[in-house]
Motif scaffolding. Structure first.
Motif, PDB file in Angstrom:
ATOM      1  N   GLU A  87       0.825  -1.205   0.000  1.00  0.00           N
ATOM      2  CA  GLU A  87       0.000   0.000   0.000  1.00  0.00           C
ATOM      3  C   GLU A  87       0.864   1.262   0.000  1.00  0.00           C
ATOM      4  OE1 GLU A  87      -4.095   0.106   0.510  1.00  0.00           O
ATOM      5  OE2 GLU A  87      -2.993  -0.894  -1.079  1.00  0.00           O
ATOM      6  N   ARG A  88       1.583   1.463  -1.100  1.00  0.00           N
ATOM      7  CA  ARG A  88       2.406   2.661  -1.267  1.00  0.00           C
ATOM      8  C   ARG A  88       2.036   3.297  -2.595  1.00  0.00           C
ATOM      9  NH1 ARG A  88       6.782  -0.793  -0.395  1.00  0.00           N
ATOM     10  NH2 ARG A  88       7.883   0.098  -2.175  1.00  0.00           N
ATOM     11  N   ILE A  89       1.540   4.519  -2.549  1.00  0.00           N
ATOM     12  CA  ILE A  89       0.990   5.164  -3.732  1.00  0.00           C
ATOM     13  C   ILE A  89       2.003   5.257  -4.863  1.00  0.00           C
ATOM     14  CG2 ILE A  89       1.424   7.432  -2.675  1.00  0.00           C
ATOM     15  CD1 ILE A  89      -1.301   6.580  -5.259  1.00  0.00           C
ATOM     16  N   GLU A  90       3.255   5.636  -4.540  1.00  0.00           N
ATOM     17  CA  GLU A  90       4.267   5.795  -5.587  1.00  0.00           C
ATOM     18  C   GLU A  90       4.552   4.461  -6.261  1.00  0.00           C
ATOM     19  OE1 GLU A  90       4.671   6.748  -2.450  1.00  0.00           O
ATOM     20  OE2 GLU A  90       4.671   8.954  -2.540  1.00  0.00           O
ATOM     21  N   LEU A  91       4.621   3.390  -5.469  1.00  0.00           N
ATOM     22  CA  LEU A  91       4.868   2.062  -6.028  1.00  0.00           C
ATOM     23  C   LEU A  91       3.756   1.658  -6.984  1.00  0.00           C
ATOM     24  CD1 LEU A  91       6.302  -0.699  -6.154  1.00  0.00           C
ATOM     25  CD2 LEU A  91       5.019  -1.350  -4.099  1.00  0.00           C
ATOM     26  N   LYS A  92       2.527   1.864  -6.571  1.00  0.00           N
ATOM     27  CA  LYS A  92       1.399   1.471  -7.412  1.00  0.00           C
ATOM     28  C   LYS A  92       1.356   2.307  -8.699  1.00  0.00           C
ATOM     29  CE  LYS A  92      -1.462  -0.214  -3.579  1.00  0.00           C
ATOM     30  NZ  LYS A  92      -1.611  -1.624  -3.982  1.00  0.00           N
ATOM     31  N   GLN A  93       1.645   3.588  -8.597  1.00  0.00           N
ATOM     32  CA  GLN A  93       1.672   4.437  -9.786  1.00  0.00           C
ATOM     33  C   GLN A  93       2.728   3.958 -10.782  1.00  0.00           C
ATOM     34  OE1 GLN A  93       2.258   8.265  -7.930  1.00  0.00           O
ATOM     35  NE2 GLN A  93       0.072   8.752  -7.964  1.00  0.00           N
ATOM     36  N   SER A 114      -6.628  -1.234  -0.636  1.00  0.00           N
ATOM     37  CA  SER A 114      -7.722  -1.264   0.331  1.00  0.00           C
ATOM     38  C   SER A 114      -8.207   0.131   0.719  1.00  0.00           C
ATOM     39  CB  SER A 114      -7.302  -2.026   1.592  1.00  0.00           C
ATOM     40  OG  SER A 114      -6.143  -1.464   2.150  1.00  0.00           O
ATOM     41  N   VAL A 115      -7.385   1.159   0.482  1.00  0.00           N
ATOM     42  CA  VAL A 115      -7.801   2.506   0.900  1.00  0.00           C
ATOM     43  C   VAL A 115      -7.422   3.618  -0.079  1.00  0.00           C
ATOM     44  CG1 VAL A 115      -7.795   2.002   3.384  1.00  0.00           C
ATOM     45  CG2 VAL A 115      -5.692   2.795   2.300  1.00  0.00           C
ATOM     46  N   ILE A 116      -6.418   3.418  -0.919  1.00  0.00           N
ATOM     47  CA  ILE A 116      -5.940   4.503  -1.788  1.00  0.00           C
ATOM     48  C   ILE A 116      -6.929   4.746  -2.921  1.00  0.00           C
ATOM     49  CG2 ILE A 116      -4.065   5.318  -3.273  1.00  0.00           C
ATOM     50  CD1 ILE A 116      -2.203   3.383  -1.759  1.00  0.00           C
ATOM     51  N   PRO A 117      -7.350   5.998  -3.149  1.00  0.00           N
ATOM     52  CA  PRO A 117      -8.249   6.270  -4.271  1.00  0.00           C
ATOM     53  C   PRO A 117      -7.661   5.789  -5.596  1.00  0.00           C
ATOM     54  CG  PRO A 117      -8.146   8.163  -2.815  1.00  0.00           C
ATOM     55  CD  PRO A 117      -7.083   7.213  -2.346  1.00  0.00           C
TER      56      PRO A 117
END
Length: 304
Positions: A87-93, A114-117
């Motif tokens: 759950e790390r935004i930069e990783l997912k991007q 589970s929580v990031i828009p």
């Protein structure tokens, strides 16, 4: 007739291997990839254990799961790609930029956050990829919990939203549509609102952590499988609900930051079961028993 999909699951850890198991069990060819060779190698063992616990023949399912250490290769022929990374935004991007470049332009791109828009995850993608990006929030353990929240952004094509819902329904899951891309979607907003108040009660000295668990499990928790909160409110009557809210709402915790008690526990290295202490204290055997009891409860619920 159920479709035959080529599925790629990115991330073979806590959630990823369980998601791959669900698709493979349903007959779909599934490729599982991870940057960690050790995590990827261990996935088969976890899946085999899950299937044996569920009394499902493991060999046939495992034959449909292909391990691949290269992300681009793993997604190259996929109809559906599900990201199940940390759950790390930069990783997912970063992952979705790579996935969008390597996967077919017809593939559905889904995130298990589970929580990031979902909009935030896809903000650097080109429109042709953003139109195909959707949230699919599975619940842990994903091979046993029926619900999957399907989350649309303002960019998600209606056809992608609807097709993702249908794919999950065909798997035997219980998908629900989330029309607004809010942090935490539905389930986690409800769950963590309760957690916030539970932690606050302990922090204020009202009771200890074990009592919180006893109260939930031995009261309203027993009703939840057959009586949801909206049904319960209508059952007791909205006049009573409103009267209760007038008294209790002013005293509920409304904090906008994590509890200081939670932060203090983490600073002391008390992260939960894996460290032997969190809000409660745990031996390795106790932690293992909780996981075993949960799995058997969910399996029995699914069979009933």
């Amino acid at each position: 007739m159920q479709r035959n999909l080529k599925v790629a699951v990115v991330g073979a850890g806590l959630m990823g291997h369980g998601i791959a198991q669900v698709f493979a069990t349903a007959g779909h060819e599934t490729t599982l990839t991870d940057t960690s060779k050790d995590v990827l190698k261990a996935a088969r063992g976890y899946i085999k254990h899950n299937l044996e616990q569920m009394k499902i023949e493991s060999d046939v399912v495992l034959e449909r799961i292909h391990l691949c250490g290269d992300l681009a290769e793993a997604v190259s022929n996929a109809n559906l790609v599900i990201e199940a990374a940390s759950e790390r935004i930069e990783l997912k991007q970063q992952l979705f930029k790579r996935i969008a470049d390597a996967a077919p332009q017809s593939a559905i791109l889904a995130s298990n956050t589970s929580v990031i828009p979902i909009t935030k995850i896809g903000e650097h993608l080109e429109n042709q990829a953003r139109f195909r990006l959707v949230g699919t929030h599975w619940w842990n353990p994903p091979h046993l919990v029926p619900l999957v929240e399907v989350v649309a952004t303002n960019y998600t094509a209606d056809s992608v939203f609807d097709e993702t819902f249908e794919i999950l329904r065909e798997l035997g899951k219980t998908p629900v549509k989330v029309y607004k891309d809010v942090p935490g979607f539905i389930g986690n907003r409800l769950q963590h609102a309760m957690w916030r108040e539970a932690i606050s009660l302990v922090e204020r000295g009202v009771c200890d952590a074990e009592t919180i668990d006893t109260v939930v499990k031995q009261s309203f928790g027993m009703r939840l499988p057959v009586l949801g909160p909206m049904e319960n409110a209508d059952l007791v009557g909205l006049e009573l609900a409103c009267a209760v809210h007038q008294i209790i709402f002013p005293d509920l915790d409304c904090g906008k930051e994590p509890s200081p008690m939670l932060v203090d526990l983490l600073e002391k290295g008390h992260a939960g079961m894996r460290t032997g202490k969190g809000l409660r204290e745990w031996t390795a055997d106790q932690a293992e028993e909780v996981c075993r009891r949960l799995a058997l409860h969910l399996i029995a619920a699914g069979d009933s």
